[in-house]
Design a protein around this motif. Structure first.
Motif, PDB file in Angstrom:
ATOM      1  N   CYS A 179       0.846  -1.193   0.000  1.00 27.31           N
ATOM      2  CA  CYS A 179       0.000   0.000   0.000  1.00 27.31           C
ATOM      3  C   CYS A 179       0.885   1.247   0.000  1.00 27.31           C
ATOM      4  O   CYS A 179       2.099   1.164   0.210  1.00 27.31           O
ATOM      5  CB  CYS A 179      -0.941   0.026   1.205  1.00 27.31           C
ATOM      6  SG  CYS A 179      -0.102  -0.023   2.799  1.00 27.31           S
ATOM      7  N   GLU A 180       0.260   2.388  -0.240  1.00 19.05           N
ATOM      8  CA  GLU A 180       1.004   3.640  -0.259  1.00 19.05           C
ATOM      9  C   GLU A 180       1.395   4.069   1.155  1.00 19.05           C
ATOM     10  O   GLU A 180       1.027   3.432   2.139  1.00 19.05           O
ATOM     11  CB  GLU A 180       0.174   4.723  -0.953  1.00 19.05           C
ATOM     12  CG  GLU A 180      -0.069   4.447  -2.429  1.00 19.05           C
ATOM     13  CD  GLU A 180      -0.713   5.619  -3.142  1.00 19.05           C
ATOM     14  OE1 GLU A 180      -0.553   6.771  -2.674  1.00 19.05           O
ATOM     15  OE2 GLU A 180      -1.376   5.392  -4.180  1.00 19.05           O
ATOM     16  N   TYR A 211       5.544   5.351  -8.739  1.00 21.95           N
ATOM     17  CA  TYR A 211       5.739   5.705  -7.336  1.00 21.95           C
ATOM     18  C   TYR A 211       7.180   6.139  -7.073  1.00 21.95           C
ATOM     19  O   TYR A 211       8.120   5.660  -7.719  1.00 21.95           O
ATOM     20  CB  TYR A 211       5.412   4.513  -6.431  1.00 21.95           C
ATOM     21  CG  TYR A 211       3.967   4.088  -6.497  1.00 21.95           C
ATOM     22  CD1 TYR A 211       3.029   4.609  -5.606  1.00 21.95           C
ATOM     23  CD2 TYR A 211       3.530   3.175  -7.457  1.00 21.95           C
ATOM     24  CE1 TYR A 211       1.693   4.224  -5.675  1.00 21.95           C
ATOM     25  CE2 TYR A 211       2.192   2.784  -7.528  1.00 21.95           C
ATOM     26  CZ  TYR A 211       1.285   3.315  -6.633  1.00 21.95           C
ATOM     27  OH  TYR A 211      -0.033   2.942  -6.694  1.00 21.95           O
ATOM     28  N   GLN A 238       2.682   8.101  -4.822  1.00 24.11           N
ATOM     29  CA  GLN A 238       2.421   8.177  -6.254  1.00 24.11           C
ATOM     30  C   GLN A 238       2.888   9.517  -6.819  1.00 24.11           C
ATOM     31  O   GLN A 238       2.681  10.573  -6.200  1.00 24.11           O
ATOM     32  CB  GLN A 238       0.924   7.968  -6.517  1.00 24.11           C
ATOM     33  CG  GLN A 238       0.603   7.716  -7.980  1.00 24.11           C
ATOM     34  CD  GLN A 238      -0.818   7.232  -8.211  1.00 24.11           C
ATOM     35  OE1 GLN A 238      -1.330   7.331  -9.324  1.00 24.11           O
ATOM     36  NE2 GLN A 238      -1.455   6.701  -7.174  1.00 24.11           N
ATOM     37  N   ASP A 272       0.336   6.167   3.061  1.00 21.53           N
ATOM     38  CA  ASP A 272      -0.761   6.418   4.006  1.00 21.53           C
ATOM     39  C   ASP A 272      -1.274   5.142   4.663  1.00 21.53           C
ATOM     40  O   ASP A 272      -2.159   5.182   5.516  1.00 21.53           O
ATOM     41  CB  ASP A 272      -1.920   7.143   3.311  1.00 21.53           C
ATOM     42  CG  ASP A 272      -2.517   6.323   2.153  1.00 21.53           C
ATOM     43  OD1 ASP A 272      -2.139   5.148   1.972  1.00 21.53           O
ATOM     44  OD2 ASP A 272      -3.353   6.883   1.433  1.00 21.53           O
ATOM     45  N   HIS A 273      -0.724   3.990   4.250  1.00 21.82           N
ATOM     46  CA  HIS A 273      -1.086   2.666   4.790  1.00 21.82           C
ATOM     47  C   HIS A 273      -2.539   2.286   4.494  1.00 21.82           C
ATOM     48  O   HIS A 273      -3.077   1.375   5.116  1.00 21.82           O
ATOM     49  CB  HIS A 273      -0.831   2.593   6.305  1.00 21.82           C
ATOM     50  CG  HIS A 273       0.616   2.605   6.664  1.00 21.82           C
ATOM     51  ND1 HIS A 273       1.338   1.471   6.901  1.00 21.82           N
ATOM     52  CD2 HIS A 273       1.487   3.636   6.814  1.00 21.82           C
ATOM     53  CE1 HIS A 273       2.591   1.789   7.201  1.00 21.82           C
ATOM     54  NE2 HIS A 273       2.707   3.110   7.147  1.00 21.82           N
ATOM     55  N   GLU A 274      -3.164   2.975   3.554  1.00 22.15           N
ATOM     56  CA  GLU A 274      -4.555   2.676   3.214  1.00 22.15           C
ATOM     57  C   GLU A 274      -4.755   2.458   1.717  1.00 22.15           C
ATOM     58  O   GLU A 274      -5.491   1.549   1.321  1.00 22.15           O
ATOM     59  CB  GLU A 274      -5.463   3.832   3.681  1.00 22.15           C
ATOM     60  CG  GLU A 274      -5.525   3.994   5.185  1.00 22.15           C
ATOM     61  CD  GLU A 274      -6.444   5.132   5.593  1.00 22.15           C
ATOM     62  OE1 GLU A 274      -6.997   5.802   4.688  1.00 22.15           O
ATOM     63  OE2 GLU A 274      -6.604   5.357   6.814  1.00 22.15           O
ATOM     64  N   THR A 275      -4.116   3.261   0.883  1.00 19.23           N
ATOM     65  CA  THR A 275      -4.348   3.216  -0.555  1.00 19.23           C
ATOM     66  C   THR A 275      -3.590   2.056  -1.195  1.00 19.23           C
ATOM     67  O   THR A 275      -2.370   1.946  -1.056  1.00 19.23           O
ATOM     68  CB  THR A 275      -3.910   4.530  -1.231  1.00 19.23           C
ATOM     69  OG1 THR A 275      -4.528   5.630  -0.551  1.00 19.23           O
ATOM     70  CG2 THR A 275      -4.297   4.540  -2.702  1.00 19.23           C
ATOM     71  N   GLU A 276      -4.299   1.209  -1.884  1.00 18.75           N
ATOM     72  CA  GLU A 276      -3.704   0.030  -2.507  1.00 18.75           C
ATOM     73  C   GLU A 276      -2.804   0.420  -3.678  1.00 18.75           C
ATOM     74  O   GLU A 276      -3.077   1.380  -4.403  1.00 18.75           O
ATOM     75  CB  GLU A 276      -4.832  -0.891  -3.015  1.00 18.75           C
ATOM     76  CG  GLU A 276      -4.356  -2.238  -3.524  1.00 18.75           C
ATOM     77  CD  GLU A 276      -5.515  -3.143  -3.898  1.00 18.75           C
ATOM     78  OE1 GLU A 276      -5.305  -4.063  -4.693  1.00 18.75           O
ATOM     79  OE2 GLU A 276      -6.632  -2.909  -3.390  1.00 18.75           O
ATOM     80  N   ILE A 277      -1.719  -0.308  -3.839  1.00 17.61           N
ATOM     81  CA  ILE A 277      -0.792  -0.068  -4.943  1.00 17.61           C
ATOM     82  C   ILE A 277      -1.462  -0.436  -6.270  1.00 17.61           C
ATOM     83  O   ILE A 277      -2.051  -1.512  -6.404  1.00 17.61           O
ATOM     84  CB  ILE A 277       0.504  -0.895  -4.765  1.00 17.61           C
ATOM     85  CG1 ILE A 277       1.252  -0.445  -3.499  1.00 17.61           C
ATOM     86  CG2 ILE A 277       1.406  -0.773  -5.992  1.00 17.61           C
ATOM     87  CD1 ILE A 277       1.775   0.960  -3.545  1.00 17.61           C
ATOM     88  N   GLN A 278      -1.346   0.471  -7.244  1.00 19.56           N
ATOM     89  CA  GLN A 278      -1.905   0.246  -8.568  1.00 19.56           C
ATOM     90  C   GLN A 278      -0.797  -0.157  -9.547  1.00 19.56           C
ATOM     91  O   GLN A 278       0.244   0.513  -9.592  1.00 19.56           O
ATOM     92  CB  GLN A 278      -2.607   1.501  -9.083  1.00 19.56           C
ATOM     93  CG  GLN A 278      -3.735   1.979  -8.181  1.00 19.56           C
ATOM     94  CD  GLN A 278      -4.825   0.935  -8.037  1.00 19.56           C
ATOM     95  OE1 GLN A 278      -5.265   0.336  -9.028  1.00 19.56           O
ATOM     96  NE2 GLN A 278      -5.267   0.705  -6.802  1.00 19.56           N
TER      97      GLN A 278
END
Length: 227
Positions: A138-139, A152, A162, A141-147
């Motif tokens: 994850c990013e 990055y 990102q 922020d520990h919440e947003t999933e890696i795309q």
């Protein structure tokens, strides 16, 4: 893990143990013994005596066959050894590090899993076990999933952030590489080059400015080979 000359006939050897971590000990008379250099990559039963940071080996016995015999793979094993010696505190017990090292060395000897995949697994796990774990799923922020198609910048303190465009720096990478590093043993060929570049930068950051000897040897061999 490593041996260096000591006085006329002995060596100082660095050894990885599960219950005592890395220990340094004098192996008396070992430079006169045939095959003493083949202790590398060989499971051993050992005992030692003394106090402080430098012990004296009192018994060395092979517990099994040498895992790495081919010269090319032995250099890869030297790389593993250097990472352990440089990243692991002396006399710090770690069954996890011992098991990781043993399992990866055995897998390298069996030659069933791509070497690059095993190296990435070892690097990621060793960094985690020595307090330098990576945020890969994850990013920052520990919440947003890696795309997978996003780009990055990996910040060492916080994790992946990102950005708008790619670049040549080691810490600029696509999400697909971060995703591949989450499962290094199943990493596909197309991800290996970018994953290697990223992990090399990360390892160098934690090791400081002193280069790894195994990398220099491998580079020399590659440049010496005819086209």
């Amino acid at each position: 893990m490593h041996a260096r000359p000591y006085r006329e006939s002995s060596q100082i050897v660095d050894m990885l143990t599960p219950d005592h971590g890395l220990i340094a000990a004098v192996h008396r008379g070992s430079r006169k013994q045939r095959g003493s250099t083949r202790l590398l990559f060989t499971p051993l039963l050992i005992s030692w005596s003394g106090n402080g940071e430098l012990f004296t080996l009192t018994h060395v016995e092979s517990e099994g066959a040498r895992h790495l015999d081919s010269p090319g793979i032995s250099i890869v094993g030297m790389y593993l050894n250097e990472l352990v010696l440089r990243l692991t505190p002396k006399l710090s017990p770690s069954q996890d590090i011992f098991d990781l090292y043993r399992n990866v060395v055995m897998a390298l000897g069996e030659n069933e899993i791509p070497c690059e995949n095993l190296l990435r697994l070892f690097e990621i796990k060793l960094l985690e076990m020595t307090g330098h774990g990576l945020l890969l799923d994850c990013e920052a922020d520990h919440e947003t999933e890696i795309q997978p198609h996003a780009v990055y910048r990996y910040d060492v303190e916080s994790g992946p952030v990102q950005v708008d465009r790619s670049g040549s720096a080691w810490n600029i990478l696509h999400g697909a590489t971060l995703i591949a590093l989450q499962s290094p043993l199943s990493m596909k060929h197309e991800s290996r080059s970018a994953a290697k570049k990223f992990m090399r930068g990360m390892i160098d950051l934690h090791l400081g400015h002193r280069p790894l000897r195994s990398r220099e040897i491998l580079q020399f061999i590659r440049t010496a080979q005819p086209d």
